[in-house]
Design a protein around this motif. Structure first.
Motif, PDB file in Angstrom:
ATOM      1  N   HIS A 145      -4.536  -1.108 -30.558  1.00 16.19           N
ATOM      2  CA  HIS A 145      -4.993  -1.971 -29.466  1.00 16.19           C
ATOM      3  C   HIS A 145      -3.894  -2.338 -28.479  1.00 16.19           C
ATOM      4  N   LEU A 146      -2.715  -1.791 -28.639  1.00 22.75           N
ATOM      5  CA  LEU A 146      -1.568  -2.247 -27.854  1.00 22.75           C
ATOM      6  C   LEU A 146      -1.781  -2.106 -26.354  1.00 22.75           C
ATOM      7  N   GLY A 147      -2.572  -1.162 -25.936  1.00 17.99           N
ATOM      8  CA  GLY A 147      -2.789  -0.981 -24.504  1.00 17.99           C
ATOM      9  C   GLY A 147      -3.968  -1.754 -23.944  1.00 17.99           C
ATOM     10  N   ASP A 148      -4.649  -2.536 -24.766  1.00 17.69           N
ATOM     11  CA  ASP A 148      -5.828  -3.265 -24.293  1.00 17.69           C
ATOM     12  C   ASP A 148      -5.460  -4.261 -23.199  1.00 17.69           C
ATOM     13  N   ALA A 149      -6.307  -4.338 -22.185  1.00 16.75           N
ATOM     14  CA  ALA A 149      -5.992  -5.143 -21.000  1.00 16.75           C
ATOM     15  C   ALA A 149      -5.897  -6.632 -21.302  1.00 16.75           C
ATOM     16  N   ARG A 150      -6.681  -7.126 -22.255  1.00 14.55           N
ATOM     17  CA  ARG A 150      -6.682  -8.563 -22.535  1.00 14.55           C
ATOM     18  C   ARG A 150      -5.897  -8.926 -23.789  1.00 14.55           C
ATOM     19  N   LEU A 151      -5.015  -8.053 -24.220  1.00 15.22           N
ATOM     20  CA  LEU A 151      -4.147  -8.345 -25.363  1.00 15.22           C
ATOM     21  C   LEU A 151      -2.786  -8.797 -24.879  1.00 15.22           C
ATOM     22  N   ARG A 152      -2.267  -9.881 -25.450  1.00 13.60           N
ATOM     23  CA  ARG A 152      -0.928 -10.362 -25.152  1.00 13.60           C
ATOM     24  C   ARG A 152      -0.155 -10.471 -26.469  1.00 13.60           C
ATOM     25  N   VAL A 153       1.045  -9.914 -26.482  1.00 15.16           N
ATOM     26  CA  VAL A 153       1.870  -9.897 -27.690  1.00 15.16           C
ATOM     27  C   VAL A 153       3.084 -10.791 -27.462  1.00 15.16           C
ATOM     28  N   LEU A 154       3.335 -11.682 -28.416  1.00 17.20           N
ATOM     29  CA  LEU A 154       4.430 -12.640 -28.310  1.00 17.20           C
ATOM     30  C   LEU A 154       5.409 -12.447 -29.460  1.00 17.20           C
ATOM     31  N   ASP A 155       6.677 -12.321 -29.144  1.00 12.16           N
ATOM     32  CA  ASP A 155       7.735 -12.329 -30.156  1.00 12.16           C
ATOM     33  C   ASP A 155       8.158 -13.783 -30.330  1.00 12.16           C
ATOM     34  N   ALA A 156       7.779 -14.373 -31.462  1.00 13.85           N
ATOM     35  CA  ALA A 156       8.053 -15.782 -31.717  1.00 13.85           C
ATOM     36  C   ALA A 156       9.179 -15.969 -32.731  1.00 13.85           C
ATOM     37  N   SER A 157      10.077 -15.010 -32.818  1.00 11.17           N
ATOM     38  CA  SER A 157      11.156 -15.082 -33.805  1.00 11.17           C
ATOM     39  C   SER A 157      12.024 -16.322 -33.599  1.00 11.17           C
ATOM     40  N   PHE A 158      12.534 -16.837 -34.699  1.00 11.29           N
ATOM     41  CA  PHE A 158      13.323 -18.065 -34.706  1.00 11.29           C
ATOM     42  C   PHE A 158      14.363 -17.958 -35.804  1.00 11.29           C
ATOM     43  N   LYS A 159      15.515 -18.579 -35.577  1.00  7.06           N
ATOM     44  CA  LYS A 159      16.551 -18.629 -36.602  1.00  7.06           C
ATOM     45  C   LYS A 159      17.055 -20.053 -36.752  1.00  7.06           C
ATOM     46  N   LEU A 160      17.594 -20.357 -37.918  1.00  7.02           N
ATOM     47  CA  LEU A 160      18.153 -21.681 -38.168  1.00  7.02           C
ATOM     48  C   LEU A 160      19.373 -21.914 -37.289  1.00  7.02           C
ATOM     49  N   PRO A 161      19.717 -23.182 -37.054  1.00 12.20           N
ATOM     50  CA  PRO A 161      20.862 -23.485 -36.191  1.00 12.20           C
ATOM     51  C   PRO A 161      22.135 -22.776 -36.632  1.00 12.20           C
ATOM     52  N   GLY A 162      22.843 -22.200 -35.676  1.00  9.48           N
ATOM     53  CA  GLY A 162      24.116 -21.546 -35.953  1.00  9.48           C
ATOM     54  C   GLY A 162      24.026 -20.082 -36.309  1.00  9.48           C
ATOM     55  N   ALA A 163      22.817 -19.585 -36.574  1.00 11.06           N
ATOM     56  CA  ALA A 163      22.660 -18.175 -36.946  1.00 11.06           C
ATOM     57  C   ALA A 163      22.902 -17.278 -35.734  1.00 11.06           C
ATOM     58  N   ARG A 164      23.646 -16.215 -35.948  1.00 10.04           N
ATOM     59  CA  ARG A 164      23.950 -15.266 -34.885  1.00 10.04           C
ATOM     60  C   ARG A 164      23.717 -13.845 -35.370  1.00 10.04           C
ATOM     61  N   PRO A 165      23.230 -12.945 -34.510  1.00 11.51           N
ATOM     62  CA  PRO A 165      22.850 -13.184 -33.113  1.00 11.51           C
ATOM     63  C   PRO A 165      21.616 -14.074 -33.010  1.00 11.51           C
ATOM     64  N   ALA A 166      21.452 -14.733 -31.871  1.00 18.62           N
ATOM     65  CA  ALA A 166      20.309 -15.602 -31.665  1.00 18.62           C
ATOM     66  C   ALA A 166      19.027 -14.782 -31.624  1.00 18.62           C
ATOM     67  N   ALA A 167      17.911 -15.446 -31.908  1.00 19.33           N
ATOM     68  CA  ALA A 167      16.625 -14.740 -31.933  1.00 19.33           C
ATOM     69  C   ALA A 167      16.322 -14.074 -30.592  1.00 19.33           C
ATOM     70  N   TYR A 168      16.676 -14.718 -29.493  1.00 21.55           N
ATOM     71  CA  TYR A 168      16.404 -14.124 -28.190  1.00 21.55           C
ATOM     72  C   TYR A 168      17.249 -12.870 -27.968  1.00 21.55           C
ATOM     73  N   ASP A 169      18.479 -12.859 -28.468  1.00 24.00           N
ATOM     74  CA  ASP A 169      19.310 -11.663 -28.357  1.00 24.00           C
ATOM     75  C   ASP A 169      18.703 -10.508 -29.161  1.00 24.00           C
ATOM     76  N   ASP A 170      18.141 -10.836 -30.320  1.00 25.72           N
ATOM     77  CA  ASP A 170      17.444  -9.799 -31.092  1.00 25.72           C
ATOM     78  C   ASP A 170      16.253  -9.254 -30.303  1.00 25.72           C
ATOM     79  N   TYR A 171      15.531 -10.153 -29.656  1.00 24.24           N
ATOM     80  CA  TYR A 171      14.385  -9.730 -28.835  1.00 24.24           C
ATOM     81  C   TYR A 171      14.832  -8.783 -27.724  1.00 24.24           C
ATOM     82  N   LEU A 172      15.917  -9.123 -27.035  1.00 25.58           N
ATOM     83  CA  LEU A 172      16.406  -8.272 -25.951  1.00 25.58           C
ATOM     84  C   LEU A 172      16.815  -6.897 -26.463  1.00 25.58           C
ATOM     85  N   ALA A 173      17.324  -6.847 -27.688  1.00 25.75           N
ATOM     86  CA  ALA A 173      17.774  -5.574 -28.258  1.00 25.75           C
ATOM     87  C   ALA A 173      16.598  -4.677 -28.626  1.00 25.75           C
ATOM     88  N   ALA A 174      15.518  -5.267 -29.152  1.00 24.45           N
ATOM     89  CA  ALA A 174      14.375  -4.453 -29.574  1.00 24.45           C
ATOM     90  C   ALA A 174      13.157  -5.342 -29.794  1.00 24.45           C
TER      91      ALA A 174
END
Length: 285
Positions: free
Chosen positions: A17-46
């Motif tokens: 269903h990945l190409g469906d017009a009304r589908l929205r996919v959210l990367d909601a990854s989260f890490k505990l304080p101080g964890a590196r790389p940050a979740a957003y950096d992981d998102y940017l990578a892949a």
């Protein structure tokens, strides 16, 4: 687009269903304080193609010092619309496979009245293990049109949990590790006391996940984990954790078992464990 009452969708379903017009996919990854790389950096990578980043810390109430507390309905609607989500869309939230914090995003959408929300079972870990495509860099979506109405029954406040100490009308289930629950190790957030809410039960959220595949365990296994902890599934339930994120894993597991009407303690231990916080207990229950 999805008719099942199961809050999970499979990687196979998403791929179809990945190409469906009304589908929205959210990367909601989260890490505990101080964890590196940050979740957003992981998102940017892949990330899964087309996925936008659902930042638990940003889509939150910034008027409080407590981490990622629920925003009001107007802010949630504005922030979600900026991610390209409209009220008629099917939303699939995923995370790295650590289960931090797609279930939190799922519960937030439900609390604000959007029922067409699912969690990707196994997250990015299973997606990549099966050869699923990824892309890098940020996605800039076309803003959506989203309306939100908050239902306060989905969350509990510190005052409500304090009142529950005497009434015990609701069972409180803590998703943190046993060491943290029992007060045997320091909390990852500096300055917090160690222990748990008196009378609460402990079901570490990791016990509900198959470590090899990052998928949620079977309903029979989920039921067994709750029952082994002394949780009565036919009585009112509130989930808690370190800061209201991994508690969502318990909430989602309960939902899969047919439990409706549970609530999540939004402040969780980040609030209860403050130096001037309410009474606590240590050791096993």
């Amino acid at each position: 687009m999805t008719s099942s009452d199961d809050p999970l969708v499979s990687t196979e379903w998403l791929a179809a269903h990945l190409g469906d017009a009304r589908l929205r996919v959210l990367d909601a990854s989260f890490k505990l304080p101080g964890a590196r790389p940050a979740a957003y950096d992981d998102y940017l990578a892949a990330h899964i193609p087309g996925a936008v980043f659902f930042d638990v810390d940003a889509i939150a109430d910034h008027a409080t010092d407590l981490p990622h507390m629920y925003p009001d309905a107007a802010q949630f609607a504005r922030d979600v619309a900026a991610l390209g989500v409209s009220s008629g869309d099917t939303v699939v939230a995923y995370d790295s496979g650590s289960w931090m914090a797609a279930p939190r995003a799922w519960w937030m959408f439900l609390a604000f009245g959007h029922t067409n929300i699912k969690v990707l079972d196994g997250g990015l870990k299973k997606w990549r293990a099966e050869g699923g495509a990824t892309e890098s860099g940020a996605v800039t979506p076309t803003p959506g049109r989203f309306s939100a109405t908050f239902d306060p029954a989905f969350v509990r406040s510190r005052r409500q949990i304090e009142d529950n100490l005497a009434s015990r009308a609701e069972q409180v289930i803590d998703a943190r590790s046993r060491e943290r629950f029992e007060g045997r190790v320091a909390e990852p957030r500096p300055g917090l006391r160690a222990g748990h809410i008196p009378g609460s039960r402990n079901v570490p959220y990791g016990d509900l996940i198959d470590a090899a595949t990052a998928t949620m365990k079977s309903p029979a296994d989920l039921r067994g984990a709750f029952e082994a902890a002394g949780v009565a599934l036919d009585r009112p339930l509130v989930t808690s954790c370190g800061s209201g994120v991994s508690a969502g894993v318990l909430t989602l597991a309960l939902y899969r078992l047919g439990v409706r009407g549970s609530a999540l303690y939004d402040g969780s231990w980040a609030e209860w464990g403050l130096p001037d916080g309410p009474p606590l207990a240590t050791g096993p229950t």
